[in-house]
Scaffold this motif. Structure first.
Motif, mmCIF file in Angstrom:
data_model
loop_
_atom_site.group_PDB
_atom_site.id
_atom_site.type_symbol
_atom_site.label_atom_id
_atom_site.label_comp_id
_atom_site.label_asym_id
_atom_site.label_seq_id
_atom_site.Cartn_x
_atom_site.Cartn_y
_atom_site.Cartn_z
ATOM 1 N N GLU A 1 -36.755 5.834 24.523
ATOM 2 C CA GLU A 1 -37.560 4.871 25.286
ATOM 3 C C GLU A 1 -37.715 3.554 24.529
ATOM 4 O O GLU A 1 -37.735 2.477 25.126
ATOM 5 N N TRP B 1 -33.637 16.472 37.289
ATOM 6 C CA TRP B 1 -34.228 16.776 35.983
ATOM 7 C C TRP B 1 -34.676 18.235 35.918
ATOM 8 O O TRP B 1 -34.648 18.851 34.835
ATOM 9 N N GLN C 1 -38.483 9.153 32.141
ATOM 10 C CA GLN C 1 -38.598 8.293 33.320
ATOM 11 C C GLN C 1 -38.571 9.074 34.629
ATOM 12 O O GLN C 1 -39.434 8.860 35.484
ATOM 13 N N PRO C 2 -37.603 9.972 34.855
ATOM 14 C CA PRO C 2 -37.633 10.719 36.120
ATOM 15 C C PRO C 2 -38.863 11.608 36.278
ATOM 16 O O PRO C 2 -39.383 11.763 37.382
ATOM 17 N N SER D 1 -29.635 8.778 38.504
ATOM 18 C CA SER D 1 -29.610 7.416 39.039
ATOM 19 C C SER D 1 -28.722 7.289 40.272
ATOM 20 O O SER D 1 -28.839 6.319 41.027
ATOM 21 N N SER E 1 -48.445 9.386 32.914
ATOM 22 C CA SER E 1 -48.427 8.246 32.002
ATOM 23 C C SER E 1 -47.711 8.587 30.700
ATOM 24 O O SER E 1 -47.362 9.742 30.450
ATOM 25 N N LYS F 1 -41.877 10.990 34.917
ATOM 26 C CA LYS F 1 -42.976 10.071 35.221
ATOM 27 C C LYS F 1 -42.941 9.647 36.686
ATOM 28 O O LYS F 1 -43.976 9.574 37.356
ATOM 29 N N ARG F 2 -41.754 9.382 37.180
ATOM 30 C CA ARG F 2 -41.601 8.940 38.566
ATOM 31 C C ARG F 2 -41.961 10.043 39.558
ATOM 32 O O ARG F 2 -42.719 9.819 40.505
ATOM 33 N N ASP F 3 -41.462 11.245 39.317
ATOM 34 C CA ASP F 3 -41.628 12.316 40.302
ATOM 35 C C ASP F 3 -42.970 13.028 40.205
ATOM 36 O O ASP F 3 -43.461 13.568 41.206
ATOM 37 N N GLY G 1 -45.710 11.451 38.583
ATOM 38 C CA GLY G 1 -46.752 10.431 38.507
ATOM 39 C C GLY G 1 -47.622 10.532 37.278
ATOM 40 O O GLY G 1 -48.859 10.563 37.380
#
Length: 468
Positions: A292, A210, A65-66, A194, A74, A68-70, A72
């Motif tokens: 996940e 991360w 998740q981090p 978080s 898939s 993917k967020r940072d 960008g």
């Protein structure tokens, strides 16, 4: 095994020296020099190395998740990052590295690999975009390609054949121990992510939490290097391809000779490679996507999901390879000439219902219980696959044959498993929450195929053992 592949008795071999005392050491195993205490010390060091390597390899699955967020990216890109980026060079370079391991100092080869994968793990933390992280993961794979082929070959020279399965099983506990520690460490990081922003480090500058994780998990590599310095290169055991009894040879067996050996034993090789490839694909899919899956299906926070799976891996995942080796040893004592293969089929049979039912569990309690069971079943034959290869191959082919297997199993299995689940989720179901069905379908197709391949190869392996 009473006879070596050439058909000559074990006791016709040259007597060799104990690696600690430099004196002939005769035991219950006849002329096989066996210093049990030191042999198990070597296994413990190799186990620690494998554990550290798998922490470095597996930590990515808790940082999905981090990242993917940072960055960008898939699910499909994450699947390729976890699979193809690592597996490509891990598999391709495994064969030439194994050629070195079949005639050079295996302790030195492993030590160089430890240094490489530790540096490249830290490099993952320096990545500023997807492709930099991809290339760093490739480097991790290059370093880790040195470990298992050389380690399996060393253990086969430290242990007599009937005790090898348990030793390799203990070594393979490192895979699940490392994965479990990665999950637990990742859970701490996710909790920190978080509640924290970026971190400023001297010289390096500003990094995300991360990224800091990769720096931290790279550090134990220093301890691995120190411990490898205490390991002695064992004297090579058993006869070579031409029946020679000399202890050390200057040249590696050509790859052509390895391929010829595989062709002559094609039924065993097809059953082994096909069976363990199919099962390994499911294992890699679980290792990458379970956290996940728990988050998306049961709304379990990713930090808790990593903790749950980490505990399951540490307890049940590490118990599986030991149990598989123990069962193979017991079957050997009862006279089964296909003991290692038979034990593998038992594990594969248990995988089929458990790998399908676990993703479909109705609630948090039921999925936790099933996750413990499926983790044990998936890990059960982990040490048996390489054990079988060490038992059928001449000494100077062991590492190369293992590397060829890893080329097929890791490149295909470690790439296909995570990617299949991701692509089914992204393109077939087009719903992140459907990852449970992707896991169940991939498992439901591949585990029975794996068992069928093992069934195909069992009888030829038993007959080969008669001559071995």
């Amino acid at each position: 095994m009473a006879l070596i592949l050439t058909g000559l008795p074990v006791k016709s071999m040259m007597r060799t020296l104990d690696p600690m005392t430099n004196e002939p050491n005769k035991t219950e195993n006849g002329d096989f020099p066996f210093n049990e205490r030191y042999a198990w010390y070597v296994v413990a060091v190799l186990l620690f190395a494998y554990t550290v390597s798998f922490v470095d390899r597996q930590i990515l699955s808790l940082l999905v998740q981090p990242i993917k967020r940072d960055l960008g990216v898939s699910d499909t890109q994450i699947g390729l990052l976890a699979g193809l980026a690592f597996a490509l060079f891990y598999s391709v370079l495994g064969v030439p590295i194994a050629r070195l391991a079949d005639h050079s100092n295996r302790r030195v080869i492993i030590s160089v690999g430890v240094a490489i994968w530790s540096v490249m793990t830290a490099a993952c933390g320096l990545s500023k975009n997807y492709w930099q992280l991809f290339l760093a993961r490739v480097g991790v794979g290059v370093g880790e390609a040195t470990l298992s082929p050389a380690a399996y070959s060393m253990m086969a020279d430290y242990f007599p054949p009937k005790k090898l399965a348990k030793a390799v099983g203990v070594y393979c506990m490192g895979l699940y121990g490392g994965a479990g520690l990665a999950m637990l460490a990742g859970s701490v990081v996710v909790t920190y992510v978080s509640s924290s922003g970026t971190v400023s480090l001297p010289i390096i500058g500003t990094v995300f939490p991360w990224q800091l994780t990769f720096f931290i998990v790279a550090l134990p590599g220093i301890l691995v290097l120190a411990l490898m310095g205490t390991v002695k290169e064992p004297t090579r055991r058993h006869l070579f391809v031409d029946g020679s009894t000399k202890a050390i040879a200057d040249k590696a067996v050509p790859l052509k000779a390895v391929l010829s050996f595989m062709s002559k034993n094609r039924a065993i090789i097809i059953g082994h490679f096909g069976g363990f490839l199919a099962l390994g694909t499911v294992i890699s899919a679980y290792l990458v996507w379970v956290p996940e899956f728990l988050r998306r299906t049961y709304d379990i926070p990713i930090s808790q999901a990593g903790f749950i799976y980490g505990i399951a891996l540490l307890i049940f995942g590490t118990a599986g390879p030991y149990a598989g080796g123990w069962l193979a040893e017991k079957l050997n004592e009862k006279g089964y000439r296909d003991a290692e293969w038979r034990a593998s089929m038992i594990g594969a049979g248990a995988m089929i219902p458990l790998t399908i039912l676990t993703p479909l569990a109705p609630g948090k309690i039921s999925v936790t219980v099933l996750l413990c069971g499926v983790t044990f079943a998936l890990s059960f034959p982990q040490g048996l696959a390489p054990t079988i290869l060490q038992l059928i191959a001449p000494n100077r082919m062991r590492a190369q044959l293992t590397a060829v297997f890893m080329f097929v199993a890791v490149l295909a299995g470690y790439t296909v498993g995570p990617a299949f689940v991701a692509m089914m989720t992204d393109y077939f179901f087009q719903d992140e929450a459907a990852i449970r069905y992707s896991l169940a379908i991939v498992s439901g197709v591949l585990t029975p195929i794996g068992l069928l391949f093992l069934w195909y190869g069992r009888k030829p392996y038993a007959e080969r053992s008669d001559a071995a």
